[in-house]
Scaffold this active site. Structure first.
Site, short mmCIF file in Angstrom:
data_model
loop_
_atom_site.label_atom_id
_atom_site.label_comp_id
_atom_site.label_asym_id
_atom_site.label_seq_id
_atom_site.Cartn_x
_atom_site.Cartn_y
_atom_site.Cartn_z
N GLY A 89 0.83 -1.20 0.00
CA GLY A 89 0.00 0.00 0.00
C GLY A 89 0.87 1.25 0.00
O GLY A 89 2.04 1.21 0.38
N GLY A 137 0.15 -4.77 0.97
CA GLY A 137 -1.13 -4.64 0.29
C GLY A 137 -1.30 -5.56 -0.89
O GLY A 137 -2.42 -5.98 -1.22
N GLU A 160 6.21 -5.24 7.60
CA GLU A 160 5.61 -4.08 8.27
C GLU A 160 6.26 -3.71 9.60
O GLU A 160 6.25 -2.53 9.98
CB GLU A 160 4.11 -4.31 8.47
CG GLU A 160 3.28 -4.24 7.20
CD GLU A 160 3.30 -5.52 6.39
OE1 GLU A 160 2.74 -5.54 5.28
OE2 GLU A 160 3.90 -6.52 6.86
N ASP A 168 -0.78 -6.46 8.21
CA ASP A 168 -2.24 -6.27 8.15
C ASP A 168 -2.82 -6.95 6.92
O ASP A 168 -2.37 -8.01 6.54
CB ASP A 168 -2.58 -4.77 8.21
CG ASP A 168 -2.09 -3.99 7.00
OD1 ASP A 168 -1.11 -4.40 6.36
OD2 ASP A 168 -2.68 -2.93 6.70
#
Length: 379
Positions: A89, A137, A160, A168
């Site tokens: 992302g 992402g 991350e 996530d």
């Protein structure tokens, strides 16, 4: 006389074609119907197809439309440029927004997770061609889908904790399902998996050589409108059987799986650090060196997320992850990690707290605490 109009027409058509190509190049995400296949192409090759909010919204809208379109039997998603499926992302934009109080820092995570859930619950076959870099992402756009096809060029990682975030996009749901403590190991260290390793551990459902992907897409496009899961699986199985590259290559983490399962079995970061220190092998020391570079807060919330995530559905996990994402936006380490890795690129983040022993249980509890009712993720 006839040649001159033809020449003008040819020049005009060239201009139209060039304009179409330019317009297409400017589109960050492309959608195409090939017979009964809806094709999604992530089209930011210079940014390694990093996912932004506009792309999320367009893809979610198209996924809804295709799900009820009788002419679309399955969906294929791929990345443009040959280097990446999707490298993650656009977290720099998210932190920029967070500093200004811009709602993008709320909306990006919320709408991305809604898209992840739609992929995981999609009623039609969904095939992700994860050729190239697939991180963050990009994992969310693939791993929850029915089929995930890796190639020899695929590189998977959930890095991350190095930027003050956590794995996530459903990481708390799929990582605990991997063998033994592998999911915890990958989540905490950000270790990369490549090629056949990705299908070996179950993150990908199939391995197909990259040179066969175009032929694979043509074959999928030739399927009838009544195609089902079994038909798609048969095609993918056939192409996998044709792909003999690295077929006898040993899983890269196999020599260390016993250590991973034993030393990453603790129910706290303190226990994992202590186990690695006690083991004292070169491998353990290398893992400690890696972990000491990560955000202590990120590691603690990541471990709890995965330990609690095994019994959660994807929807339940994403709801918890949304709370964590908003706490990251409200806290400090996420901004510091993005600064150190993506902005200044000094790779010297100043984490606060700087040590796992200084991350209080109350702080971890705060990360997992409910948001105001109107801010919660509803799926």
């Amino acid at each position: 006389m006839f040649q001159r109009p033809c020449l003008r027409l040819r020049v005009l058509l060239q201009h139209i074609r060039a304009a179409q190509m330019s317009s297409q190049a400017e589109e960050e995400i492309l959608f195409q119907a090939r017979n009964h296949v809806g094709v999604v192409t992530m089209n930011r090759p210079k940014a390694l197809n990093a996912l932004n909010l506009s792309m999320v919204r367009k893809m979610y809208s198209k996924m809804l439309a295709w799900e009820t379109d009788p002419n679309i039997a399955l969906v294929v998603i791929r990345g443009a440029g040959g280097k990446a499926f999707c490298a993650g992302g656009d977290i720099r934009a998210v932190t920029d927004a967070g500093r200004k109080g811009d709602p993008l820092s709320q909306n990006f995570f919320k709408e991305e997770y809604i898209l992840n859930h739609k992929i995981g619950s999609y009623s039609k076959p969904y095939v992700a061609l994860i050729d190239g870099i697939t991180m963050g992402g990009g994992v969310g756009l693939s791993v929850h889908g029915m089929f995930r096809v890796a190639t020899e060029k695929t590189m998977f990682a959930m890095p991350e904790t190095a930027v003050g975030l956590f794995p996530d996009v459903g990481g708390g749901h799929f990582l605990p399902q991997l063998e033994g403590k592998l999911g915890i190991y990958l989540a905490l260290t950000g270790v990369r998996l490549r090629g056949r390793d990705i299908s070996t551990v179950g993150i990908a459902t199939h391995f197909v050589e990259s040179s066969k992907l175009e032929e694979l897409q043509d074959k999928l496009s030739s399927l009838s409108s009544s195609v089902g899961k079994e038909d798609v699986a048969a095609v993918l199985n056939d192409f996998q059987n044709q792909s003999q590259l690295d077929v006898d290559k040993e899983f890269s983490l196999k020599p260390n799986m016993e250590k991973i399962n034993r030393l990453f079995a603790g129910d706290s970061m303190e226990a994992i650090f202590a186990a690695l220190e006690k083991d004292g092998s070169d491998w353990s020391i290398a893992q400690l060196d890696t972990l000491k570079k990560m955000s202590p807060t990120s590691m603690k919330i990541t471990l709890r997320l995965l330990l609690e995530g095994k019994g959660r559905s994807l929807a339940e996990d994403l709801q918890v992850e949304y709370r964590l994402s908003q706490r990251c936006v409200e806290d400090r380490d996420f901004y510091e990690g993005v600064r150190a890795v993506l902005i200044d690129k000094d790779n010297s983040p100043q984490w606060n707290p700087a040590s796992i022993k200084d991350v209080a249980a109350s702080k971890v509890d705060w990360y997992f605490s409910p948001l105001d009712a109107k801010r919660e993720l509803v799926l």
